[in-house]
Design a protein around this motif. Structure first.
Motif, PDB file in Angstrom:
ATOM      1  N   MET A 182       0.854  -1.197   0.000  1.00  0.00           N
ATOM      2  CA  MET A 182       0.000   0.000   0.000  1.00  0.00           C
ATOM      3  C   MET A 182       0.882   1.236   0.000  1.00  0.00           C
ATOM      4  N   PRO A 183       0.369   2.401  -0.402  1.00  0.00           N
ATOM      5  CA  PRO A 183       1.141   3.639  -0.278  1.00  0.00           C
ATOM      6  C   PRO A 183       1.439   3.909   1.203  1.00  0.00           C
ATOM      7  N   ILE A 184       2.691   4.266   1.500  1.00  0.00           N
ATOM      8  CA  ILE A 184       3.126   4.431   2.890  1.00  0.00           C
ATOM      9  C   ILE A 184       3.878   5.748   3.046  1.00  0.00           C
ATOM     10  N   PHE A 185       3.460   6.535   4.036  1.00  0.00           N
ATOM     11  CA  PHE A 185       4.182   7.742   4.438  1.00  0.00           C
ATOM     12  C   PHE A 185       5.059   7.340   5.620  1.00  0.00           C
ATOM     13  N   VAL A 232       0.138  16.822   8.165  1.00  0.00           N
ATOM     14  CA  VAL A 232      -0.820  17.409   7.221  1.00  0.00           C
ATOM     15  C   VAL A 232      -0.121  17.800   5.923  1.00  0.00           C
ATOM     16  N   ASN A 233       1.021  18.471   6.047  1.00  0.00           N
ATOM     17  CA  ASN A 233       1.760  18.906   4.846  1.00  0.00           C
ATOM     18  C   ASN A 233       2.225  17.707   4.016  1.00  0.00           C
ATOM     19  N   GLY A 234       2.685  16.676   4.688  1.00  0.00           N
ATOM     20  CA  GLY A 234       3.105  15.468   3.984  1.00  0.00           C
ATOM     21  C   GLY A 234       1.960  14.797   3.264  1.00  0.00           C
ATOM     22  N   LEU A 235       0.804  14.736   3.903  1.00  0.00           N
ATOM     23  CA  LEU A 235      -0.380  14.120   3.299  1.00  0.00           C
ATOM     24  C   LEU A 235      -0.852  14.899   2.076  1.00  0.00           C
ATOM     25  N   LYS A 236      -0.783  16.212   2.138  1.00  0.00           N
ATOM     26  CA  LYS A 236      -1.193  17.033   0.988  1.00  0.00           C
ATOM     27  C   LYS A 236      -0.351  16.717  -0.235  1.00  0.00           C
ATOM     28  N   ILE A 237       0.950  16.567  -0.045  1.00  0.00           N
ATOM     29  CA  ILE A 237       1.852  16.240  -1.152  1.00  0.00           C
ATOM     30  C   ILE A 237       1.511  14.870  -1.729  1.00  0.00           C
ATOM     31  N   ILE A 238       1.222  13.924  -0.856  1.00  0.00           N
ATOM     32  CA  ILE A 238       0.894  12.563  -1.299  1.00  0.00           C
ATOM     33  C   ILE A 238      -0.377  12.560  -2.137  1.00  0.00           C
TER      34      ILE A 238
END
Length: 337
Positions: free
Chosen positions: A259-262, A298-304
């Motif tokens: 799955m996509p993973i941050f 939040v910033n990381g999720l926006k980029i994803i």
């Protein structure tokens, strides 16, 4: 005479439980083939060790300097080999163990100690032979082809998975989570309406009660799990199509499910694993998460979410793990028995 195996590791709310869980994966590999004993210290969080394991506790008064003598007095080197996972098993410890006549496999993730063990296993996809100083006889078992994974995850890695949208998140920051990253990640996910469910896995050493207040407030969306079995953990992961997790054992397991993973790191032992997975383009870049706040997630999720192509990441995850990992580990251990 085939020798028996001593598995040696500790875990705690401060140091985390990763060393224990990594050795559990090797126990599952050998338990139907070789006799074994799992040895841990009295000060360790021993409640997570499966009840069916033959477990021996090192008394509280025995410290690392005394341990080799204690082992020799209780387990003959003519009958046992040792597999050890933990930062206390330094060069000097390894030399002591070898001086008692034991064959030794050392599980490592830092590549900082001079190796006296017969074999070192480091499953980071970043590490290469050049990173190690070692004795001539010491063998290196490096990379994800020696990944320390439990059987069900190795089975999951053989499957193909595709992700079209992100609406069910998985969050896990290990057994202790000293920087409260679980809570911050969940708070960030709650700000995104596309996530209909958030599955939060806590370890036995997790102490922050505030996460349960969130579960009470957002009961329809947040589900919290604790002390999951291997089967239940993989079932929970398979319900999700996105994850936030550090570059520890949980990252390997998530990549097997695909799955996509941050991901990121917050302690030294995670950094090289993180670099390896990032270099293989198997994760989204989180960097050093030690000082992360909700806004950073939040910033990381926006980029994803701006990146609509998730399946190339899943392909990158899949090629890291093949179907011969169990056999490699078993052959490695048997060669010393």
């Amino acid at each position: 005479m085939t020798k028996k195996v001593i598995f040696r590791a500790d875990g705690s709310s401060t140091a985390g439980l990763g060393h224990l869980y990594r050795l559990f994966s090797l126990v599952e590999t050998v338990k139907n083939t070789l006799e074994f004993v799992f040895i841990t210290h009295e000060t360790s969080t021993n409640s997570v060790i499966p009840e069916e394991y033959n477990t021996v506790i090192i008394p509280k008064e025995i410290n690392t300097l005394d341990e080799a003598d204690w082992l020799q007095a209780n387990f003959s080197s003519k009958e046992y080999i040792i597999i050890a996972d933990g930062y206390q098993f330094t060069s000097s410890y390894q030399k002591q163990i070898k001086s008692k006549g034991y064959s030794l496999i050392y599980i490592d993730d830092l590549a900082k100690e001079h190796i006296y063990a017969d074999v070192v296993i480091n499953h980071s996809p970043y590490i290469q032979e050049k990173h190690y100083k070692k004795e001539v006889y010491s063998k290196l078992a490096l990379g994800t082809k020696f990944a320390l994974l439990r059987p069900l995850f190795l089975k999951a890695a053989k499957k193909n998975r595709a992700v079209k949208e992100l609406d069910s998140a998985f969050v896990c920051f290990g057994g202790a989570d000293p920087f409260h990253l679980t809570l911050k990640a969940v708070q960030a996910l709650l700000l995104f309406e596309n996530f209909k469910s958030i599955h939060v896995v806590l370890g036995a050493a997790y102490l922050d009660e505030e996460i349960f207040n969130l579960e009470e407030k957002y009961g329809r969306k947040i589900k919290i799990y604790r002390n999951l079995s291997e089967k239940k953990l993989i079932e929970t992961m398979e319900q999700c199509n996105f994850a936030i997790a550090p570059a520890s054992t949980i990252l390997y397991e998530l990549c097997c499910v695909q799955m996509p993973i941050f991901s990121g790191f917050y302690v030294d032992n995670q950094e090289l694993i993180y670099k390896g997975f990032l270099n293989h383009k198997a994760i989204f870049e989180g960097g050093n998460m030690e000082n992360y706040q909700v806004s950073d997630f939040v910033n990381g999720l926006k980029i994803i979410f701006e990146n609509k192509e998730f399946n190339s990441q899943l392909e990158a995850q899949k090629i890291l793990f093949d179907d011969k990992i169990t056999k490699r580990h078993l052959d490695l251990i048997k060669s010393l028995c």
